[in-house]
Design an enzyme around this catalytic site. Structure first.
Site, PDB file in Angstrom:
ATOM      1  N   ARG A 111      12.563 -10.036   5.383  1.00 47.77           N
ATOM      2  CA  ARG A 111      13.115  -8.970   5.349  1.00 47.77           C
ATOM      3  C   ARG A 111      13.975  -9.173   5.937  1.00 47.77           C
ATOM      4  NH1 ARG A 111       8.357  -4.372   5.240  1.00 47.77           N
ATOM      5  NH2 ARG A 111       7.540  -5.072   7.119  1.00 47.77           N
ATOM      6  N   ARG A 133      13.308  -7.899  12.602  1.00 46.07           N
ATOM      7  CA  ARG A 133      12.460  -6.983  13.091  1.00 46.07           C
ATOM      8  C   ARG A 133      11.641  -8.519  13.682  1.00 46.07           C
ATOM      9  NH1 ARG A 133      10.024  -2.223  11.552  1.00 46.07           N
ATOM     10  NH2 ARG A 133       8.642  -4.038  10.302  1.00 46.07           N
ATOM     11  N   LYS A 168       0.760  -0.853   0.018  1.00 44.37           N
ATOM     12  CA  LYS A 168      -0.108  -0.143   0.191  1.00 44.37           C
ATOM     13  C   LYS A 168       0.800   0.663  -0.086  1.00 44.37           C
ATOM     14  CE  LYS A 168      -2.366  -1.101   3.523  1.00 44.37           C
ATOM     15  NZ  LYS A 168      -1.540  -1.976   4.325  1.00 44.37           N
ATOM     16  N   ARG A 216      -9.620   2.260   9.079  1.00 41.90           N
ATOM     17  CA  ARG A 216      -9.766   1.245   9.756  1.00 41.90           C
ATOM     18  C   ARG A 216     -10.033  -0.029  10.102  1.00 41.90           C
ATOM     19  NH1 ARG A 216      -3.591  -0.062  10.180  1.00 41.90           N
ATOM     20  NH2 ARG A 216      -1.956   2.086  10.328  1.00 41.90           N
ATOM     21  N   ARG A 247      -1.165  -9.610  12.618  1.00 37.62           N
ATOM     22  CA  ARG A 247      -1.565  -8.543  12.295  1.00 37.62           C
ATOM     23  C   ARG A 247      -2.014  -9.160  10.988  1.00 37.62           C
ATOM     24  NH1 ARG A 247       3.919  -5.967  10.128  1.00 37.62           N
ATOM     25  NH2 ARG A 247       2.547  -4.503   9.385  1.00 37.62           N
TER      26      ARG A 247
END
Length: 216
Positions: free
Chosen positions: A127, A161, A13, A88, A172
């Protein structure tokens, strides 16, 4: 054109928002940018939000909505905008509708970026960030460093992370399905929804989004 961009974490996004807004010559507005601007400027809403954030608490909808209302009243959005990260939930979607009515305008389209959950996990969990500079980002599949575990730019150690670990990413996604996905149905009922396949290259997704906008 007035656009809302929705989709799960890892759908791209933020990247697409900047590209699409640039093509349309309208501001891309993210809730993160709004929060940073208000906190940095020490506005009343910013100070109120900072009080919650400093305590590790979620910022109430009323504060977020107030910041969005102020931002959408700025002169640079008179010709359109692209909202990323707001609304949201359905309550925020209804508030946005009210804000725009007050401004004498309305949304043109809601773009939903759709991507398979396993692909989201692959994108995010792969990542690796540099400990010296978090803007140096690599990926175990898509952008491998020349030396495993070492930043190409500064030689710093690459790490994953906690927020990027698979179990966290899947949580999530569950939160997104529970709290944010219902706005897809809300906007579909209002005839505003355009669904975009977010699988494929960056350019492919951008062109699909622009084609959907051209049909509006």
């Amino acid at each position: 054109m007035r656009i809302v961009l929705v989709g799960p974490p890892g759908a791209g996004k933020g990247t697409q928002a900047k590209i699409i807004a640039g093509r349309l010559a309208i501001p891309a507005i993210s809730t993160g940018d709004i929060f940073r601007a208000n906190v940095g400027a020490g506005t009343p809403l910013g100070l109120e939000a900072k009080g919650y954030m400093d305590k590790g608490l979620l910022v109430p909808d009323s504060i977020t909505i107030g910041m969005v209302r102020d931002r959408l009243a700025d002169p640079d959005v008179a010709g359109g905008f692209l909202l990323d990260g707001f609304p949201r939930n359905v309550a925020q979607a209804e508030e946005l509708e009210s804000i725009l009515v007050g401004l004498g305008t309305k949304l043109d389209v809601v773009l939903e970026l759709v991507v398979d959950n396993d692909e989201v996990v692959k994108r995010i969990a792969g990542r690796r960030l540099c400990r010296n500079d978090s803007t140096h980002i690599f990926h175990v599949d898509f952008q491998q460093p020349k030396v495993p575990g070492v930043c190409d730019v500064c030689g710093g150690e690459l790490y994953q992370r906690d927020d990027d670990k698979e179990e966290t990413v899947r949580e999530r996604l569950a939160v997104y399905e529970r709290e944010t996905a219902p706005i897809v149905g809300f906007y579909a009922e209002h005839g505003l929804l355009s669904t975009i396949d977010a699988m494929g290259s960056l350019d492919e997704v951008t062109e699909r989004a622009l084609a959907a906008l051209a049909d509006r």
